[in-house]
Design an enzyme around this catalytic site. Structure first.
Site, PDB file in Angstrom:
ATOM      1  N   GLU A 278      10.367  16.331  14.842  1.00  0.00           N
ATOM      2  CA  GLU A 278      10.751  16.140  13.441  1.00  0.00           C
ATOM      3  C   GLU A 278       9.967  17.160  12.612  1.00  0.00           C
ATOM      4  O   GLU A 278       8.735  17.155  12.592  1.00  0.00           O
ATOM      5  CB  GLU A 278      10.395  14.721  12.996  1.00  0.00           C
ATOM      6  CG  GLU A 278      10.865  14.433  11.587  1.00  0.00           C
ATOM      7  CD  GLU A 278      10.524  13.025  11.124  1.00  0.00           C
ATOM      8  OE1 GLU A 278       9.388  12.585  11.337  1.00  0.00           O
ATOM      9  OE2 GLU A 278      11.401  12.375  10.535  1.00  0.00           O
TER      10      GLU A 278
ATOM     11  N   GLU B  51      10.224   1.492  10.172  1.00  0.00           N
ATOM     12  CA  GLU B  51      11.233   2.527   9.907  1.00  0.00           C
ATOM     13  C   GLU B  51      10.528   3.854  10.119  1.00  0.00           C
ATOM     14  O   GLU B  51       9.647   4.217   9.335  1.00  0.00           O
ATOM     15  CB  GLU B  51      11.743   2.437   8.461  1.00  0.00           C
ATOM     16  CG  GLU B  51      12.462   1.145   8.120  1.00  0.00           C
ATOM     17  CD  GLU B  51      13.844   1.039   8.755  1.00  0.00           C
ATOM     18  OE1 GLU B  51      14.291   1.989   9.420  1.00  0.00           O
ATOM     19  OE2 GLU B  51      14.457  -0.022   8.595  1.00  0.00           O
TER      20      GLU B  51
ATOM     21  N   CYS C 244      13.779  11.171   6.442  1.00  0.00           N
ATOM     22  CA  CYS C 244      13.852  10.662   7.815  1.00  0.00           C
ATOM     23  C   CYS C 244      15.268  10.775   8.358  1.00  0.00           C
ATOM     24  O   CYS C 244      15.463  10.856   9.559  1.00  0.00           O
ATOM     25  CB  CYS C 244      13.373   9.224   7.864  1.00  0.00           C
ATOM     26  SG  CYS C 244      14.231   8.190   6.678  1.00  0.00           S
TER      27      CYS C 244
ATOM     28  N   LYS D 216       0.850  -1.193   0.000  1.00  0.00           N
ATOM     29  CA  LYS D 216       0.000   0.000   0.000  1.00  0.00           C
ATOM     30  C   LYS D 216       0.886   1.244   0.000  1.00  0.00           C
ATOM     31  O   LYS D 216       1.480   1.608   1.009  1.00  0.00           O
ATOM     32  CB  LYS D 216      -0.903   0.026   1.247  1.00  0.00           C
ATOM     33  CG  LYS D 216      -2.002   1.080   1.125  1.00  0.00           C
ATOM     34  CD  LYS D 216      -2.338   1.782   2.422  1.00  0.00           C
ATOM     35  CE  LYS D 216      -1.480   2.949   2.757  1.00  0.00           C
ATOM     36  NZ  LYS D 216      -1.484   4.088   1.839  1.00  0.00           N
TER      37      LYS D 216
END
Ligand code: NAP
Ligand code: MG
Length: 462
Positions: A364, A237, A271, A162
């Site tokens: 983040e 992750e 990331c 997906k």
């Protein structure tokens, strides 16, 4: 080119972030589409695991060749859909092919052990798990899917993928390419549907053995919780807030000129972004001067222009989130350029000085906003670098080799570079400590994450 939208059905618009125009309309899929894809993957599994290893390897090599041949086309699609510079997109598609080649080479090297025991022979097998569910993010769409697809297929699993609905187009193309390359029907199934409906169903589906996820820590936490109901295996992750530690004894100019690309690459939607730039106090002025020169010279604009180094952000909503980290009273030390609209543009921005307790150093941002955090000495550098919930990447810049290795051992992170910002190679393990994730991708051991160990004891005594 893409799945047809039938009259009257609900659709999802895929937007080109550099122009805000609709790139494609896709039918809105539901949980029943996930169920159908899982059923196909389940049905395809017995025949796929029975394919002779050398033949499976040859198929994956053929798929790698097909991707390499179509690099230009796939890269253009990725660049337009994700808003990334075309040169970077070509590199990512190149890595997709490289990843399939690497794990094609692993098919015939995935072996068990024999273990000395009394009364017989004991052996282990690395069995495929069955149907693997994969859920991927919008920032590196096809390449992150490839990090999962290549080892999972090499280990003889079948897959339901997906992709993120902001950037599903290369995954849809890839499914067709795989069929053309000879991958049997049902082995790879792409379901371009939303996370909340299709992703959720994939995680809950009883016939899915494992979920391999890349995305935010928040969604990852929800996936781990939902996977618990069926004791699904998960690899995650997740996010990061990595440190780029520059000591005064480093080549400060070199570190400063490299620093923007460690955080503004992919418009900061990375990331691995080393978004906390920690600079030893005596070097701060020299560092900022070179950093300013580099950031002000960055070409921000059309992703399809070969000279562009930074494109737009992925969406208007995301740009709003990024902008919230640069309020009117923010200590903006450097601001690069950005085109006027249309397009979700945001200039590369450096905040300095920032305390590690400030929001810009803790959360983040996932955009082109870097925080410069001054420090004094090695002990403080370690304490600050580790003062975060994350632990994904990081860099240390120094000419003192022993200090570099002490820092490398002391920083809680999955990936660290010395005098470099390099994070990802197909042949080396990638993944996070702490809330940056569970498990590792890439490298020699990734196929094992798509297997179960079976232990068989064979009694040999009469
Ligand atoms: P995200 O919002 O977590 O979404 C990731 C994927 O999860 C998308 O496909 C999304 O679907 C799906 N999803 C959302 N809600 C779900 C649910 N309830 N159940 C199942 N699936 C669900 O992440 P993103 O915004 O796409 O990407 C940015 C994040 O990814 C950042 O935090 C970044 O650090 C992280 N990231 C990590 C790595 C790494 O390797 N560690 C690499 C790249 C990115 P839809 O969006 O289609 O609805
Ligand atoms: Mg998101």
């Amino acid at each position: 080119m893409f799945p047809a939208v039938s009259a009257g059905s609900a659709t999802i618009e895929v937007i080109e972030p550099a122009t805000e125009r609709v790139l494609e309309q896709l039918p809105e899929l539901g949980a029943e589409d996930v169920d159908a894809a899982v059923a196909k993957a389940k049905a395809a599994f017995p025949a796929w695991r029975a394919v002779a290893p050398a033949e499976r390897a040859a198929l994956l090599h053929r798929l790698a060749d097909a991707v390499a041949e179509r690099n230009g086309e796939l890269a253009t699609l990725e660049a337009r859909n994700a808003g990334k510079p075309i040169g970077n997109a070509r590199g990512e598609i190149g890595m997709v092919a490289e990843c399939f080649r690497y794990y094609a080479g692993g098919v015939e090297r995935l072996t068990g052990k024999t273990i000395p025991v009394a009364g017989g022979v004991d052996m282990t097998f690395r069995e495929p798990m069955g149907v693997i569910g994969m859920i991927t993010p919008w920032n590196f769409p096809l390449v992150i899917a490839a990090w999962k697809l290549a080892p999972a297929l090499a280990a003889a699993n079948t897959v339901v993928l997906k992709p993120a609905m902001l950037t599903p187009l290369t995954a849809i193309e890839f499914e067709k390419l795989a069929l053309e390359a000879g991958l049997p029907e049902g082995v790879l199934n792409v379901v371009p549907g939303s996370g909340s409906v299709c992703g959720q169903r994939l995680v809950e589906h009883p016939d899915v053995a494992k979920i391999a996820f890349t995305g935010s820590t928040e969604v990852g936490r929800g996936i781990a919780e939902a996977a618990a109901a069926t004791i699904k295996r998960v690899t995650l992750e997740l996010g990061g807030k990595s440190a780029n530690v520059v000591f005064a004894d480093a080549d400060v100019e070199k570190a400063a000129r490299a620093a923007p690309y460690a955080v503004f690459d992919n418009s900061g939607q990375d990331c691995c972004a080393r978004s906390r730039i920690m600079v030893e106090k005596p070097a701060v002025d020299e560092f900022l001067a070179a950093l300013r020169d580099e950031v002000e010279g960055m070409k921000v604009g059309d992703p399809l222009d070969e000279s562009t180094v930074m494109g737009p952000l992925i969406s208007a909503g995301h740009r709003e989130e990024v902008a919230s980290f640069v309020p009117d009273d923010a200590p903006v030390a450097i601001r690069g350029s950005a085109p006027e609209g249309p397009g979700f543009w945001f200039p590369p921005t450096v905040l300095s000085p920032v305390s590690n307790d400030d929001r810009a150093a803790r959360e983040e941002i996932f955009g082109p906003v870097a925080a410069v955090i001054p420090f004094e000495g090695e002990a403080e550098a370690v304490a600050l670098a580790n003062d975060t919930i994350y632990g994904l990447s990081g860099s240390v810049w120094t000419r003192d080799g022993a200090k570099a290795l002490r820092m490398a051992r002391a920083i809680d992170t999955g990936v660290l570079s010395i005098n470099s910002n390099s994070s990802v190679r197909v042949s080396t393990p990638f993944g996070g400590f702490k809330q940056s994730g569970i498990g590792r991708e890439l490298g020699p051991d990734a196929m094992e994450h798509y297997t179960e160990v079976k232990n068989v004891y064979y009694a040999t005594e009469e």
